[in-house]
Design an enzyme around this catalytic site. Structure first.
Site: not given
Length: 468
Positions: A211, A241, A322
């Protein structure tokens, strides 16, 4: 005092090396030098070994029966001998003190002490920089332990060189007359973190979240020393992911190693390193513990709903973290930070993809550029998302097929739109995420699946042969 007590005291001393312990083991306790017990020998006494023994002959009553001058001469002789012994001991003691002072004064200016520097001073926190240069070698997990001989600051300093900032730049069209775009320009759509984990000849590889890079027309990489470069996408996988990027190896001075996430336990200390809220706070370190392992959380991805296996931690993870590293005290990466729960009133609920789940995905992305999974060729919808009016009769749970692609394995097996898949190889299927989990973890391409399907209120059995 027994020898065992002295050895335990040595172990309690700070900075005691194994060499010094060995020297103490071969040395008698201090008390044994001060007092030599001879009480087991008849007629003997306890004497002090730290002082020269003064010969004191036994004076019997017969000595006082002789002449007085003889007795006086004997006493004077004994006194003289005592003074000589004391003077000799004082000379030995003074020589020892002078020798110690000279040793302490001269020794620091010699090369002698260099041979006794602690090994940790020259240790490299991770040997990955050498291992990762081996051409074509797959990524593997290293044994993990909560003990370490180096300081946490040294560990973080070394590992921070492997943490990068990633800026997602996407093209935006500027409008013109009659809806015809005049030009396009790159707009920053977000930023995240990444970890350099491998060097192979002239290429260095970076792991991050899918993402973070999804939809990018350009990816800008910010390195630990402030230098910037661009990255190319090697491969991505929306369901897990994860994504792998590559940059020129000339920018890389260190690589990270993965630890074995199966050995971590709740309560183990962990540290998150990344770029929260953008590059202005790059390589921020936060600390916490492993709150739980083997958690399963539902996430919505561009490839559909999925339940991801994660490590839960209370180390602060914020937007921008992230794709960053979750490490143990050894400096081994045991997870890739991925998500957090940010609802009002919720604190300390961060999640990372465990390294043992990350490694096989990375190796396959480097090898093939994608993850090859079985493909049915259908669109799915959970029953709780559909008004019950449209449910077939005699069905309480399952997942409904909304579309069937032409010439797909589903079409070849005879599946239709509005069929409800109830079981696969005897296992109940209650949602689309369960169906994907079954396909991607329990069967492979080429396998046959026996399905129970509710069609217009009737149960039928179909067999589907999986393909890519």
């Amino acid at each position: 005092m027994e020898y065992k007590e002295d050895f335990e005291k040595v172990n309690d001393l700070p900075n005691t090396t194994e060499e010094s312990v060995e020297e103490v083991k071969d040395t008698k306790p201090i008390e044994e030098y001060e007092t030599v017990k001879t009480s087991d020998i008849p007629g003997e006494r306890i004497s002090m070994a730290s002082e020269p023994e003064i010969e004191m002959k036994e004076i019997s009553t017969e000595r006082f029966t002789g002449d007085e001058s003889s007795i006086t001469n004997r006493m004077e002789k004994n006194k003289s001998q005592t003074k000589k012994n004391i003077k000799g001991f004082a000379s030995i003691l003074a020589a020892g003190v002078v020798g110690s002072v000279l040793t302490l004064t001269v020794l620091p200016h010699t090369d002698y002490m260099k041979n006794f520097q602690p090994i940790a001073d020259n240790q490299v926190i991770s040997s990955s920089q050498q291992k990762a240069t081996e051409v074509g070698k797959p990524v593997a997990a290293q044994p993990t332990s909560v003990t370490t001989s180096t300081s946490l600051a040294d560990t973080v300093e070394q590992l921070s060189k492997t943490i990068v900032g990633i800026t997602n730049i996407q093209q935006q069209q500027s409008g013109g007359f009659y809806g015809i775009p005049e030009s396009s320009q790159g707009i920053q759509r977000g930023s995240g973190s990444g970890v350099i984990f491998k060097k192979d000849k002239d290429i260095a590889y970076i792991v991050t979240n899918n993402h973070v890079v999804e939809g990018a027309s350009k990816l800008e990489i910010s390195l630990f020393d402030g230098e910037k470069t661009t990255a190319e996408v090697v491969g991505t996988d929306a369901l897990t992911d994860l994504a792998v990027l590559k940059i020129d190896a000339k920018y890389v001075t260190a690589t990270a190693e993965f630890g074995d996430s199966s050995t971590i336990r709740p309560g183990d200390p962990v540290y998150a390193i990344g770029n929260p809220l953008g590059l202005n706070l790059s390589r921020t370190v936060t600390s916490g513990i492993v709150s739980a392992t083997n958690r399963s959380i539902p996430i919505a991805t561009s490839a559909g709903n999925w339940e991801t296996n994660v490590v839960q931690t209370d180390a602060a993870i914020n937007p921008g973290n992230s794709g960053g590293a979750l490490i143990n005290p050894q400096g081994l990466v045991i997870g890739i930070n991925s998500a957090k729960i940010s609802e009002s009133g919720v604190e300390g609920l961060g999640f990372a993809i465990p390294s043992n789940d990350v490694i096989p995905v990375l190796n396959e992305l480097i090898k093939n550029g994608k993850i090859e999974r079985p493909y049915l060729g259908v669109g799915l919808m959970d029953l709780d998302q559909i008004p019950q009016f449209y449910w077939p009769t005699n069905v309480q749970e399952g997942v409904m097929i909304t579309t069937v692609e032409a010439n797909s394995v589903a079409a070849n097996a005879g599946l239709h739109a509005r069929d409800v898949i109830v079981t696969m190889n005897g296992e109940k299927i209650t949602s689309s995420s369960e169906l994907r989990k079954f396909l991607y973890t329990k069967v492979s391409n080429g396998d046959e699946i026996k399905m129970e399907v509710n069609r217009d209120g009737k149960m039928i059995n179909l067999t589907v042969k999986l393909a890519k």
